[in-house]
Design a protein around this motif. Structure first.
Motif, PDB file in Angstrom:
ATOM      1  N   UNK A  71     -37.297 -27.310 -28.629  1.00 11.04           N
ATOM      2  CA  UNK A  71     -37.554 -28.413 -27.705  1.00 11.04           C
ATOM      3  C   UNK A  71     -36.531 -29.530 -27.860  1.00 11.04           C
ATOM      4  N   UNK A  72     -36.261 -30.194 -26.753  1.00  4.89           N
ATOM      5  CA  UNK A  72     -35.509 -31.438 -26.735  1.00  4.89           C
ATOM      6  C   UNK A  72     -36.372 -32.420 -25.952  1.00  4.89           C
ATOM      7  N   UNK A  73     -36.691 -33.556 -26.563  1.00  6.24           N
ATOM      8  CA  UNK A  73     -37.667 -34.468 -25.979  1.00  6.24           C
ATOM      9  C   UNK A  73     -37.084 -35.870 -25.865  1.00  6.24           C
ATOM     10  N   UNK A  74     -37.176 -36.429 -24.666  1.00 14.27           N
ATOM     11  CA  UNK A  74     -36.815 -37.825 -24.434  1.00 14.27           C
ATOM     12  C   UNK A  74     -38.076 -38.632 -24.181  1.00 14.27           C
ATOM     13  N   UNK A  75     -37.920 -39.845 -23.674  1.00 10.95           N
ATOM     14  CA  UNK A  75     -39.077 -40.703 -23.416  1.00 10.95           C
ATOM     15  C   UNK A  75     -39.957 -40.170 -22.288  1.00 10.95           C
ATOM     16  N   UNK A  76     -39.330 -39.637 -21.240  1.00  4.96           N
ATOM     17  CA  UNK A  76     -40.116 -39.199 -20.084  1.00  4.96           C
ATOM     18  C   UNK A  76     -39.723 -37.822 -19.562  1.00  4.96           C
ATOM     19  N   UNK A  77     -38.730 -37.202 -20.188  1.00  2.17           N
ATOM     20  CA  UNK A  77     -38.283 -35.872 -19.780  1.00  2.17           C
ATOM     21  C   UNK A  77     -38.071 -35.028 -21.029  1.00  2.17           C
TER      22      UNK A  77
END
Length: 138
Positions: A71-77
């Motif tokens: 997984x790669x996780x940002x604040x909203x995507x």
């Protein structure tokens, strides 16, 4: 990241239970799915769930395994990829190990909740013959 891992795990739980309503809660209403089954794209949650309903008809008992989720996780995507395998006992009583597929997920945080807005499932193929390579394992 743990929240999204749990979210993807809920896909497997929903499939095992053949629970279309549980699966519905994991996707956005406007999800775009590039699944292994024609057509080239399925647009909207009803189209996505129709694919699962069709698959469930073939299985008496169904299992779904997820392996190597990254997984790669940002604040909203967020996005992730993994291998998945649908297996179980067919309605004629014959067990099947299924085949491994490649899966990619795109998620957005909508109203504070992570939802899958895009997924793609694929099988590698032999260019010369055009046949799917369904005997591969991760």
């Amino acid at each position: 990241m743990d929240e999204i891992r749990k979210h993807i795990g809920l896909i497997a739980e929903g499939i095992r239970a053949k629970d279309l309503e549980a699966l519905r809660r994991l996707y956005s209403e406007d999800v775009v799915s590039f699944d292994v089954e024609p057509p080239l794209q399925h647009v909207g949650i009803d189209a996505k769930l129709k694919n699962w309903a069709t698959a469930f008809v073939f299985f008496q008992d169904v299992d779904y395994e997820i392996r190597d989720l990254a997984l790669t996780v940002g604040d909203s995507v967020a996005f992730g990829h993994c291998f998945g395998r649908l297996s179980g006992t067919l309605t004629n009583g014959v067990p099947t190990d299924g085949m491994w597929v490649r899966a990619t997920f795109g998620l957005r945080k909508i109203d504070g909740k992570w939802l899958i807005t895009h997924d793609q499932v694929s099988v590698p193929f032999d260019i010369a013959s055009g046949a799917g390579a369904t005997d591969l394992s991760p």
